[in-house]
Design a protein around this motif. Structure first.
Motif, PDB file in Angstrom:
ATOM      1  N   CYS A 178       0.830  -1.201   0.000  1.00  0.00           N
ATOM      2  CA  CYS A 178       0.000   0.000   0.000  1.00  0.00           C
ATOM      3  C   CYS A 178       0.869   1.257   0.000  1.00  0.00           C
ATOM      4  CB  CYS A 178      -0.905  -0.003   1.226  1.00  0.00           C
ATOM      5  SG  CYS A 178      -1.994   1.441   1.347  1.00  0.00           S
ATOM      6  N   HIS A 179       0.529   2.204  -0.869  1.00  0.00           N
ATOM      7  CA  HIS A 179       1.266   3.471  -0.954  1.00  0.00           C
ATOM      8  C   HIS A 179       0.575   4.595  -0.187  1.00  0.00           C
ATOM      9  CE1 HIS A 179       4.052   1.923  -3.966  1.00  0.00           C
ATOM     10  NE2 HIS A 179       3.003   1.385  -4.578  1.00  0.00           N
ATOM     11  N   GLY A 180      -0.651   4.343   0.291  1.00  0.00           N
ATOM     12  CA  GLY A 180      -1.384   5.362   1.019  1.00  0.00           C
ATOM     13  C   GLY A 180      -2.029   6.370   0.089  1.00  0.00           C
ATOM     14  N   ILE A 181      -2.998   7.099   0.617  1.00  0.00           N
ATOM     15  CA  ILE A 181      -3.727   8.052  -0.213  1.00  0.00           C
ATOM     16  C   ILE A 181      -3.069   9.429  -0.234  1.00  0.00           C
ATOM     17  CG2 ILE A 181      -5.924   6.854   0.061  1.00  0.00           C
ATOM     18  CD1 ILE A 181      -6.704   8.888   2.175  1.00  0.00           C
ATOM     19  N   VAL A 182      -2.084   9.630   0.644  1.00  0.00           N
ATOM     20  CA  VAL A 182      -1.334  10.887   0.687  1.00  0.00           C
ATOM     21  C   VAL A 182       0.136  10.577   0.464  1.00  0.00           C
ATOM     22  CG1 VAL A 182      -0.649  12.861   2.109  1.00  0.00           C
ATOM     23  CG2 VAL A 182      -2.991  11.985   2.246  1.00  0.00           C
ATOM     24  N   GLU A 187       0.065   4.972   6.585  1.00  0.00           N
ATOM     25  CA  GLU A 187      -1.294   5.309   7.028  1.00  0.00           C
ATOM     26  C   GLU A 187      -2.364   4.670   6.147  1.00  0.00           C
ATOM     27  OE1 GLU A 187      -1.496   9.546   7.128  1.00  0.00           O
ATOM     28  OE2 GLU A 187       0.126   9.735   8.579  1.00  0.00           O
ATOM     29  N   GLY A 188      -1.979   4.153   4.999  1.00  0.00           N
ATOM     30  CA  GLY A 188      -2.956   3.551   4.103  1.00  0.00           C
ATOM     31  C   GLY A 188      -4.076   4.530   3.776  1.00  0.00           C
ATOM     32  N   CYS A 189      -5.332   4.109   3.986  1.00  0.00           N
ATOM     33  CA  CYS A 189      -6.473   4.996   3.755  1.00  0.00           C
ATOM     34  C   CYS A 189      -7.014   5.527   5.075  1.00  0.00           C
ATOM     35  CB  CYS A 189      -7.570   4.278   2.962  1.00  0.00           C
ATOM     36  SG  CYS A 189      -8.165   2.745   3.701  1.00  0.00           S
TER      37      CYS A 189
END
Length: 277
Positions: free
Chosen positions: A52-56, A62-64
């Motif tokens: 997971c690259h996260g949403i930010v 932090e993921g989503c």
């Protein structure tokens, strides 16, 4: 090309052929299920903590969970309140006592007030997110508590958290003969599901081949969540239809699953014991 550009360009386009199926809920003749087979037969799986690259940008861990989760109704709030009461400073890194201390008011549409889980700072993340190095375990404190208690995380987490990335829409529709049915549509919660802001997310998993690495079709791995969304009887029928479609060969395979090099969509299995809602 920067790493961010590589991540974004690896995602598949949002518009591609999909296969759908409709059927009546065996437990309710006024409940029509409309299901996106391309999504439910994909090999998407949650890759939080791994790919997971996260949403930010720059906040992959932090993921989503960067933003707080808005509650859907009082039942949602009460479920989280009961689950949070089971947590302690040893299991919840950012422990707060009292519902109003770990939730706050915000707005979804820019005008109507709505309550959500609080965030730790002005730009997040969610107060329930433990850091990876926390002695009590990283990730969502509510999720971890559910696992310790031997129950599915959907019993403890906010609705939006356990439903993602499935999008359920419900509408009463009138048929040509004047009869009405409640239509529940199950599909992919892609970037557009967030509204215009969804296109600004640094990365989103449903479009990324990096998240289409599950060992089994999504309708199997996400069985408990799907059963909770449409009911156990409807999920049993959905699983039966999904398994049959896999055996006959899916025509419109999710392009992210194809890009991930997953096995051909044939020979799927039906869950041995469909989960309870």
């Amino acid at each position: 090309m920067s790493r961010r550009d590589q991540i974004r360009t690896s995602e598949v386009d949002l518009d591609f052929p999909r296969e759908w199926i409709e059927f009546l809920d065996p437990a309710d003749e006024q409940h029509l299920i409309r299901a996106d087979l391309t999504w439910l037969l994909s090999r998407w799986t949650c890759v939080f903590g791994s790919a997971c690259h996260g949403i930010v940008a720059g906040r992959a861990r932090e993921g989503c969970c960067t933003h707080g989760a808005f509650f859907t109704d009082a039942d949602d709030e009460n479920r989280v309140k009961a689950a949070a009461a089971k947590l302690s400073p040893e299991t919840w890194q950012h422990y707060r006592r009292g519902f109003k201390n770990y939730t706050e008011m915000d707005t979804v549409d820019g005008s109507s007030p709505a309550r959500r889980t609080a965030i730790r700072t002005e730009d997040g993340p969610c107060v329930f997110l433990n850091d990876a190095g926390f002695a009590g375990g990283g990730g969502c404190a509510l999720h971890a508590q559910a696992l310790r208690d031997g129950v599915h995380p959907l019993k403890y987490k906010p609705d939006v958290c356990w439903q993602l990335p499935v999008r359920r829409e419900q509408d009463w529709i009138k048929r040509p003969d004047g009869t009405k049915v409640l239509q529940s549509t199950l599909t992919e919660f892609d970037r557009r599901g967030w509204g215009p802001g969804g296109h600004d997310l640094d990365w989103w998993c449903t479009s990324s081949p990096e998240a289409h690495v599950g060992s089994e079709p999504m309708y199997v791995s996400y069985g408990p969540e799907l059963a909770a969304l449409v009911g156990t009887a409807a999920y049993r029928k959905l699983a039966e239809l999904c398994a049959a479609r896999l055996k006959s060969g899916l025509l419109a395979i999710h392009p992210a699953t194809v890009a991930a090099g997953q096995p051909k969509q044939r020979g799927g299995r039906e869950p041995a014991t469909p989960p309870q809602a």
